[in-house]
Motif scaffolding. Structure first.
Motif, PDB file in Angstrom:
ATOM      1  N   GLY A 181      -2.642  10.659   1.800  1.00 44.49           N
ATOM      2  CA  GLY A 181      -1.534   9.999   2.498  1.00 44.49           C
ATOM      3  C   GLY A 181      -1.674  10.069   4.009  1.00 44.49           C
ATOM      4  O   GLY A 181      -1.597   9.053   4.694  1.00 44.49           O
ATOM      5  N   SER A 184      -4.639   7.942   5.269  1.00 44.38           N
ATOM      6  CA  SER A 184      -4.320   6.509   5.240  1.00 44.38           C
ATOM      7  C   SER A 184      -3.395   6.133   6.394  1.00 44.38           C
ATOM      8  O   SER A 184      -3.623   5.125   7.069  1.00 44.38           O
ATOM      9  CB  SER A 184      -3.663   6.127   3.913  1.00 44.38           C
ATOM     10  OG  SER A 184      -4.533   6.398   2.864  1.00 44.38           O
ATOM     11  N   LEU A 185      -2.361   6.947   6.613  1.00 43.48           N
ATOM     12  CA  LEU A 185      -1.400   6.634   7.682  1.00 43.48           C
ATOM     13  C   LEU A 185      -2.053   6.731   9.058  1.00 43.48           C
ATOM     14  O   LEU A 185      -1.763   5.931   9.942  1.00 43.48           O
ATOM     15  CB  LEU A 185      -0.182   7.566   7.592  1.00 43.48           C
ATOM     16  CG  LEU A 185       0.723   7.333   6.373  1.00 43.48           C
ATOM     17  CD1 LEU A 185       1.878   8.317   6.369  1.00 43.48           C
ATOM     18  CD2 LEU A 185       1.275   5.908   6.355  1.00 43.48           C
ATOM     19  N   LEU A 187      -5.271   6.221   9.703  1.00 42.74           N
ATOM     20  CA  LEU A 187      -6.161   5.052   9.826  1.00 42.74           C
ATOM     21  C   LEU A 187      -5.347   3.795  10.125  1.00 42.74           C
ATOM     22  O   LEU A 187      -5.763   2.939  10.897  1.00 42.74           O
ATOM     23  CB  LEU A 187      -6.964   4.847   8.537  1.00 42.74           C
ATOM     24  CG  LEU A 187      -8.048   5.898   8.245  1.00 42.74           C
ATOM     25  CD1 LEU A 187      -8.639   5.653   6.859  1.00 42.74           C
ATOM     26  CD2 LEU A 187      -9.143   5.837   9.289  1.00 42.74           C
ATOM     27  N   LEU A 188      -4.164   3.705   9.488  1.00 46.04           N
ATOM     28  CA  LEU A 188      -3.285   2.543   9.697  1.00 46.04           C
ATOM     29  C   LEU A 188      -2.823   2.481  11.151  1.00 46.04           C
ATOM     30  O   LEU A 188      -2.814   1.410  11.761  1.00 46.04           O
ATOM     31  CB  LEU A 188      -2.080   2.672   8.763  1.00 46.04           C
ATOM     32  CG  LEU A 188      -1.099   1.494   8.686  1.00 46.04           C
ATOM     33  CD1 LEU A 188      -1.786   0.289   8.082  1.00 46.04           C
ATOM     34  CD2 LEU A 188       0.112   1.860   7.857  1.00 46.04           C
ATOM     35  N   LYS A 190      -4.401   3.858  13.705  1.00 43.63           N
ATOM     36  CA  LYS A 190      -5.590   3.596  14.524  1.00 43.63           C
ATOM     37  C   LYS A 190      -5.960   2.118  14.539  1.00 43.63           C
ATOM     38  O   LYS A 190      -6.416   1.589  15.543  1.00 43.63           O
ATOM     39  CB  LYS A 190      -6.764   4.389  13.960  1.00 43.63           C
ATOM     40  CG  LYS A 190      -7.199   5.586  14.793  1.00 43.63           C
ATOM     41  CD  LYS A 190      -8.433   6.171  14.150  1.00 43.63           C
ATOM     42  CE  LYS A 190      -9.095   7.233  14.954  1.00 43.63           C
ATOM     43  NZ  LYS A 190     -10.278   7.757  14.252  1.00 43.63           N
ATOM     44  N   SER A 191      -5.799   1.485  13.363  1.00 38.61           N
ATOM     45  CA  SER A 191      -6.265   0.088  13.216  1.00 38.61           C
ATOM     46  C   SER A 191      -5.322  -0.911  13.867  1.00 38.61           C
ATOM     47  O   SER A 191      -5.659  -2.079  14.002  1.00 38.61           O
ATOM     48  CB  SER A 191      -6.459  -0.248  11.740  1.00 38.61           C
ATOM     49  OG  SER A 191      -5.186  -0.308  11.119  1.00 38.61           O
TER      50      SER A 191
ATOM     51  N   VAL B 115       1.698   1.723   1.602  1.00 37.49           N
ATOM     52  CA  VAL B 115       0.538   2.602   1.382  1.00 37.49           C
ATOM     53  C   VAL B 115       0.984   3.906   0.700  1.00 37.49           C
ATOM     54  O   VAL B 115       0.384   4.343  -0.282  1.00 37.49           O
ATOM     55  CB  VAL B 115      -0.180   2.900   2.731  1.00 37.49           C
ATOM     56  CG1 VAL B 115      -1.117   4.090   2.612  1.00 37.49           C
ATOM     57  CG2 VAL B 115      -0.952   1.675   3.199  1.00 37.49           C
ATOM     58  N   VAL B 116       2.078   4.506   1.205  1.00 38.42           N
ATOM     59  CA  VAL B 116       2.578   5.771   0.646  1.00 38.42           C
ATOM     60  C   VAL B 116       3.089   5.566  -0.787  1.00 38.42           C
ATOM     61  O   VAL B 116       2.777   6.352  -1.692  1.00 38.42           O
ATOM     62  CB  VAL B 116       3.687   6.371   1.549  1.00 38.42           C
ATOM     63  CG1 VAL B 116       4.371   7.542   0.871  1.00 38.42           C
ATOM     64  CG2 VAL B 116       3.111   6.809   2.881  1.00 38.42           C
ATOM     65  N   LEU B 119       0.368   5.112  -3.363  1.00 39.06           N
ATOM     66  CA  LEU B 119      -0.224   6.422  -3.664  1.00 39.06           C
ATOM     67  C   LEU B 119       0.660   7.216  -4.633  1.00 39.06           C
ATOM     68  O   LEU B 119       0.162   7.855  -5.572  1.00 39.06           O
ATOM     69  CB  LEU B 119      -0.420   7.182  -2.352  1.00 39.06           C
ATOM     70  CG  LEU B 119      -1.199   8.485  -2.400  1.00 39.06           C
ATOM     71  CD1 LEU B 119      -2.581   8.277  -2.964  1.00 39.06           C
ATOM     72  CD2 LEU B 119      -1.292   9.089  -1.002  1.00 39.06           C
ATOM     73  N   SER B 184      -7.481   1.836   1.949  1.00 38.25           N
ATOM     74  CA  SER B 184      -7.992   2.916   2.804  1.00 38.25           C
ATOM     75  C   SER B 184      -9.349   2.542   3.400  1.00 38.25           C
ATOM     76  O   SER B 184      -9.584   2.746   4.597  1.00 38.25           O
ATOM     77  CB  SER B 184      -8.135   4.216   2.004  1.00 38.25           C
ATOM     78  OG  SER B 184      -6.898   4.600   1.504  1.00 38.25           O
ATOM     79  N   LEU B 187      -8.942  -0.106   6.076  1.00 44.27           N
ATOM     80  CA  LEU B 187      -8.387   0.482   7.304  1.00 44.27           C
ATOM     81  C   LEU B 187      -9.450   1.292   8.037  1.00 44.27           C
ATOM     82  O   LEU B 187      -9.529   1.271   9.270  1.00 44.27           O
ATOM     83  CB  LEU B 187      -7.182   1.368   6.976  1.00 44.27           C
ATOM     84  CG  LEU B 187      -5.924   0.653   6.501  1.00 44.27           C
ATOM     85  CD1 LEU B 187      -4.890   1.671   6.057  1.00 44.27           C
ATOM     86  CD2 LEU B 187      -5.336  -0.215   7.603  1.00 44.27           C
ATOM     87  N   LEU B 188     -10.282   2.001   7.258  1.00 44.28           N
ATOM     88  CA  LEU B 188     -11.358   2.822   7.837  1.00 44.28           C
ATOM     89  C   LEU B 188     -12.350   1.938   8.585  1.00 44.28           C
ATOM     90  O   LEU B 188     -12.783   2.264   9.690  1.00 44.28           O
ATOM     91  CB  LEU B 188     -12.061   3.575   6.710  1.00 44.28           C
ATOM     92  CG  LEU B 188     -13.104   4.618   7.103  1.00 44.28           C
ATOM     93  CD1 LEU B 188     -12.453   5.766   7.849  1.00 44.28           C
ATOM     94  CD2 LEU B 188     -13.817   5.151   5.863  1.00 44.28           C
ATOM     95  N   LYS B 190     -11.723  -1.052   9.800  1.00 44.13           N
ATOM     96  CA  LYS B 190     -11.026  -1.650  10.951  1.00 44.13           C
ATOM     97  C   LYS B 190     -10.938  -0.673  12.117  1.00 44.13           C
ATOM     98  O   LYS B 190     -11.026  -1.069  13.270  1.00 44.13           O
ATOM     99  CB  LYS B 190      -9.592  -2.016  10.522  1.00 44.13           C
ATOM    100  CG  LYS B 190      -9.338  -3.510  10.389  1.00 44.13           C
ATOM    101  CD  LYS B 190      -7.871  -3.669  10.074  1.00 44.13           C
ATOM    102  CE  LYS B 190      -7.386  -5.072  10.136  1.00 44.13           C
ATOM    103  NZ  LYS B 190      -5.951  -5.145   9.799  1.00 44.13           N
ATOM    104  N   SER B 191     -10.721   0.629  11.789  1.00 40.93           N
ATOM    105  CA  SER B 191     -10.475   1.625  12.844  1.00 40.93           C
ATOM    106  C   SER B 191     -11.748   2.032  13.569  1.00 40.93           C
ATOM    107  O   SER B 191     -11.688   2.709  14.591  1.00 40.93           O
ATOM    108  CB  SER B 191      -9.789   2.859  12.253  1.00 40.93           C
ATOM    109  OG  SER B 191     -10.705   3.552  11.439  1.00 40.93           O
TER     110      SER B 191
END
Lengths: 192, 192
Positions: A181, A184-185, A187-188, A190-191, B115-116, B119, B184, B187-188, B190-191
């Motif tokens: 969690g 993911s948050l 990364l979100l 950051k993006s 996202v949360v 999960l 995830s 997002l990874l 993208k970041s």
């Protein structure tokens, strides 16, 4: 123009420092959570893996004869759900150690693999918790509809140890859930 | 210089178009996965929620009397693990419909909540799958150590319906797992 640049430099430096300190804080938090997951899953696997109780129970072999007292053992591997729980916690514990080593080494290329494996650990641990809890509760309460009698009135210590292991495993799986969690948050954020 | 700028413009346009088309593709894939998750969890909840079988079974009331044939029913809510499975699939199905509506509306501010919750659905569904599978397998095989006899030799259709529901629920939970994983990883990427 020059004075403007000079004035903006310390501001940028401060911002960069703040971002770097936040990133360092997130990494430390990630490492601590992995250590916690390792300890909890290891403890859960050990507590259930050494669970065994022997009791002398009166058993009726023939209806016409009086019951005979015989020693009966309860072992964790008698029930497949408990075997699955021990195996899942052992896998999650080994993976936590591996991911900890990867995180300490700071290899950024492995991040996607770690994200996927963290998620698989959530699925693995929650399914084994569900299985162990379902069988554990059946042992505590029994079920008159399917005529499955409770066994925890006889093997009390065994059942208590199962309950401790399930609680530890549940905490371990919540730590993995938290890891996925927060990653993911982060990364979100950051993006964006 | 001018000619250089002119030459680079179509390249930039192409790149932007490619990025936009990829993003659109990811959104379509996300929507399709949510529809699939909705259908699978809804089907799993219905298949188990209507599961009932009545059979005439010979039952011995007194040892000295011959067994009497009585109608006995197997219903899904007799076992807490199956109740948990129906409830989990109903929650996951309702959430899939809600997240689908949010995705279609394109509200980007809700992304972190989605996202949360995705999960949490993984955790909920995998735990209920584990519980239902553990009890279902016990019904198929029984266990001599705890003296829990198998019931699926009597209530075959009931058990088959449980197996279908667990399979559907397992597929639904894999779809949610896939949703969290792909989000995830996206997002990874993208970041970086």
């Amino acid at each position: 123009m020059e004075s403007q640049n000079k004035a903006s430099l310390p501001v940028m430096d401060g911002l960069e420092r703040r971002v770097a300190s936040r990133s360092e804080g997130a990494r430390t938090c990630d490492l601590l959570l992995r250590v916690l997951a390792l300890v909890l899953t290891l403890a859960a696997a050990i507590v259930l893996g050494v669970d065994k109780q022997t009791k002398v129970v009166p058993i009726k072999i023939l209806d016409t004869l009086p019951p005979i007292s015989l020693p009966v053992s309860a072992k964790w591997h008698y029930l497949p759900a408990f075997t699955y729980s021990v195996a899942s916690n052992a896998i999650a514990c080994s993976y936590a150690a591996l991911s900890l080593a990867l995180s300490v080494s700071g290899k950024k290329g492995m991040m996607s693999i770690v994200v996927v494996l963290d998620l698989l650990m959530v699925a693995l641990l929650f399914s084994s918790n569900g299985a162990a809890l379902a069988i554990g509760l059946m042992g505590y309460q029994g079920n008159s509809h399917v005529r499955w009698t409770k066994v925890c009135n006889v093997f009390g210590r065994f059942c208590n140890q199962v309950a401790v292991s399930i609680s530890l495993s549940l905490l371990g799986s919540i730590v993995f859930l938290f890891l996925v969690g927060t990653t993911s948050l982060r990364l979100l954020k950051k993006s964006k």
